[in-house]
Design a protein around this motif. Structure first.
Motif, short mmCIF file in Angstrom:
data_model
loop_
_atom_site.label_atom_id
_atom_site.label_comp_id
_atom_site.label_asym_id
_atom_site.label_seq_id
_atom_site.Cartn_x
_atom_site.Cartn_y
_atom_site.Cartn_z
N SER A 84 0.85 -1.18 0.00
CA SER A 84 0.00 0.00 0.00
C SER A 84 0.89 1.24 0.00
O SER A 84 1.92 1.29 0.67
CB SER A 84 -0.94 0.00 1.19
OG SER A 84 -0.29 0.52 2.31
N GLN A 85 0.46 2.23 -0.79
CA GLN A 85 1.30 3.40 -1.02
C GLN A 85 1.51 4.21 0.27
O GLN A 85 2.60 4.73 0.51
CB GLN A 85 0.63 4.27 -2.07
CG GLN A 85 1.62 5.09 -2.86
CD GLN A 85 0.92 5.82 -3.99
OE1 GLN A 85 -0.22 5.53 -4.32
NE2 GLN A 85 1.60 6.77 -4.56
N GLU A 86 0.47 4.27 1.09
CA GLU A 86 0.57 5.05 2.33
C GLU A 86 1.66 4.46 3.23
O GLU A 86 2.47 5.16 3.81
CB GLU A 86 -0.76 5.05 3.09
CG GLU A 86 -1.90 5.74 2.38
CD GLU A 86 -2.52 4.90 1.26
OE1 GLU A 86 -2.24 3.68 1.23
OE2 GLU A 86 -3.24 5.45 0.43
N VAL A 87 1.64 3.12 3.31
CA VAL A 87 2.62 2.45 4.18
C VAL A 87 4.01 2.60 3.58
O VAL A 87 4.98 2.87 4.29
CB VAL A 87 2.24 0.96 4.35
CG1 VAL A 87 3.33 0.22 5.09
CG2 VAL A 87 0.94 0.84 5.10
N GLY A 102 9.36 -1.56 -15.62
CA GLY A 102 10.32 -0.74 -16.34
C GLY A 102 10.00 0.73 -16.17
O GLY A 102 8.98 1.09 -15.58
N PRO A 103 10.86 1.62 -16.70
CA PRO A 103 10.63 3.06 -16.53
C PRO A 103 9.32 3.52 -17.18
O PRO A 103 8.72 4.50 -16.75
CB PRO A 103 11.84 3.70 -17.20
CG PRO A 103 12.51 2.62 -17.99
CD PRO A 103 12.10 1.33 -17.41
N SER A 140 13.90 -1.06 -2.88
CA SER A 140 14.01 -0.27 -4.11
C SER A 140 12.63 0.08 -4.67
O SER A 140 12.48 1.03 -5.43
CB SER A 140 14.82 -1.02 -5.15
OG SER A 140 14.09 -2.14 -5.62
N LEU A 141 11.60 -0.69 -4.29
CA LEU A 141 10.25 -0.42 -4.79
C LEU A 141 9.62 0.77 -4.11
O LEU A 141 8.72 1.41 -4.64
CB LEU A 141 9.33 -1.62 -4.50
CG LEU A 141 9.51 -2.89 -5.28
CD1 LEU A 141 8.63 -3.96 -4.68
CD2 LEU A 141 9.12 -2.65 -6.72
N PHE A 142 10.05 1.03 -2.87
CA PHE A 142 9.30 1.96 -2.04
C PHE A 142 9.37 3.41 -2.50
O PHE A 142 8.64 4.24 -2.01
CB PHE A 142 9.73 1.82 -0.57
CG PHE A 142 8.92 0.78 0.15
CD1 PHE A 142 8.47 -0.34 -0.51
CD2 PHE A 142 8.59 0.92 1.48
CE1 PHE A 142 7.71 -1.30 0.13
CE2 PHE A 142 7.83 -0.04 2.14
CZ PHE A 142 7.39 -1.15 1.46
N ASP A 184 5.60 5.05 -7.45
CA ASP A 184 4.20 5.48 -7.26
C ASP A 184 3.31 4.31 -6.85
O ASP A 184 2.46 4.44 -6.00
CB ASP A 184 3.66 6.09 -8.56
CG ASP A 184 4.32 7.43 -8.84
OD1 ASP A 184 4.87 7.99 -7.87
OD2 ASP A 184 4.30 7.87 -9.98
N ALA A 185 3.50 3.18 -7.52
CA ALA A 185 2.68 2.00 -7.21
C ALA A 185 3.62 0.84 -6.89
O ALA A 185 3.99 0.07 -7.77
CB ALA A 185 1.80 1.65 -8.40
#
Lengths: 114, 220
Positions: free
Chosen positions: B102-105, B138-139, B170-172, B175-176
């Motif tokens: 989840s983006q908020e977390v 990817g970008p 690295s994902l954090f 945006d998603a």
């Protein structure tokens, strides 16, 4: 089953997607992002009812032959779902618990004449 | 039927496109709520009380300590839900799993450690080679890039772990935040996922996390 195209008049499956974001439900339904409800629309003339492929089963075909031979045949037949599948939902319930459930028969996969 | 139409579908077709859409949306809402036996949509979820959360974590630690020694030694200060697992596309010998954070977390949490748990059924004919690829978006567009590839040998039934901390961290910044894991076994070895689809054997990620500390400036 037949999918509806432009100008379809005969019984077919019309795709219809309900985006949970659009109806403001994305805050309590976690997954999926929407509901492929779909529905059946179109005409079912008597000669179509009972044709294999559009009819649901052998039994439907037999019943239609019986109906066609009787006075009740004038009533005609309806374009209805012949195949459905469940919708899996992951959502928050009233107590904010996360619940996963499979609701049967929610997504119309194909349509046919009764 | 109320309007005198002989079939349920005929009435919908007779409406104007706008009214048709409104009627179908109303029907969809009513259908879902009725099947879930809810009188109305639940209000926006509130996070569970901290006390209840700690109790649940303590219970989970007690239950799992035998299966996963060393796991959850202390209560974790995270806010659920941290992630949702969803099965993606799959073939007879490969499967993709999507872990969505989840983006908020993701914005307020620092991942200290993340481990992917995978269950292997008994291969029955020697070691079973399994390739695990961590894929990242990817970008631009739907393309993915392979962040890492690991080859494991499943000797017997049981859980195998893989460190995915770097990949999750690295994902954090995205945006998603979504981690995609691709599992592949040689053709003829069956599906890499448990065939009985039992919830208790599905892959999962355990993340040890802490709330990001805000930097404060003091003025004298």
């Amino acid at each position: 089953g037949v999918d509806c195209g432009a100008g379809s008049r005969m019984c077919c499956r019309q795709e219809f997607f309900v985006d949970f974001k659009e109806i403001g439900w994305e805050d309590w339904i976690i997954q999926p992002e929407g509901y492929h409800m779909n529905y059946c629309a179109g005409l079912c003339p008597l000669h179509v009812a009972g044709i294999p492929g559009l009819a649901a089963s052998f039994h439907t075909a037999v019943l239609n032959r019986v109906k066609a031979a009787s006075a009740a045949a004038a009533v005609g037949s309806c374009c209805v779902p012949t195949q459905r599948r469940p919708l899996s939902l992951l959502y928050y319930d009233r107590d904010s618990n996360i619940v996963k459930t499979d609701i049967p028969d929610m997504i119309v996969d194909s349509c046919g004449c009764t | 039927a109320a309007q005198g139409w002989p079939c349920p579908a005929c009435g919908v077709a007779a409406l104007s496109p706008g009214a048709q859409r409104d009627a179908l949306l109303a029907l969809a809402k009513q259908n879902i709520l009725a099947k879930l036996r809810l009188p109305a949509r639940p209000s926006a979820p509130r996070p569970p009380a901290r006390g209840a959360l700690l109790t649940a974590l303590r219970r989970m630690r007690a239950q799992r300590s035998a299966a996963f020694p060393g796991m959850l030694r202390s209560p974790l200060p995270f806010t659920p839900p941290l992630l949702v697992l969803r099965a993606g596309s799959s073939t007879s010998h490969s499967a993709r799993l999507h872990f969505r954070f989840s983006q908020e977390v993701a914005g307020s949490t620092e991942i200290l450690r993340a481990t992917l748990y995978l269950w292997w059924a008994a291969p029955g004919r020697g070691a079973r080679p399994v390739t695990v690829r961590l894929l990242q978006p990817g970008p631009a567009g739907p393309d993915v890039t392979v962040a890492s590839e690991t080859r494991l040998e499943a000797q017997s039934s049981g859980w195998t772990t893989l460190d995915v901390g770097a990949a999750v961290r690295s994902l954090f910044g995205q945006d998603a935040p979504r981690l995609t894991v691709e599992l592949e076994v040689p053709e003829g070895w069956g599906s890499p996922l448990p065939s009985n689809h039992s919830d208790s054997h599905w892959p999962f990620v355990v993340a040890r996390a802490r709330a990001r500390k805000s930097h404060r400036l003091h003025r004298r």
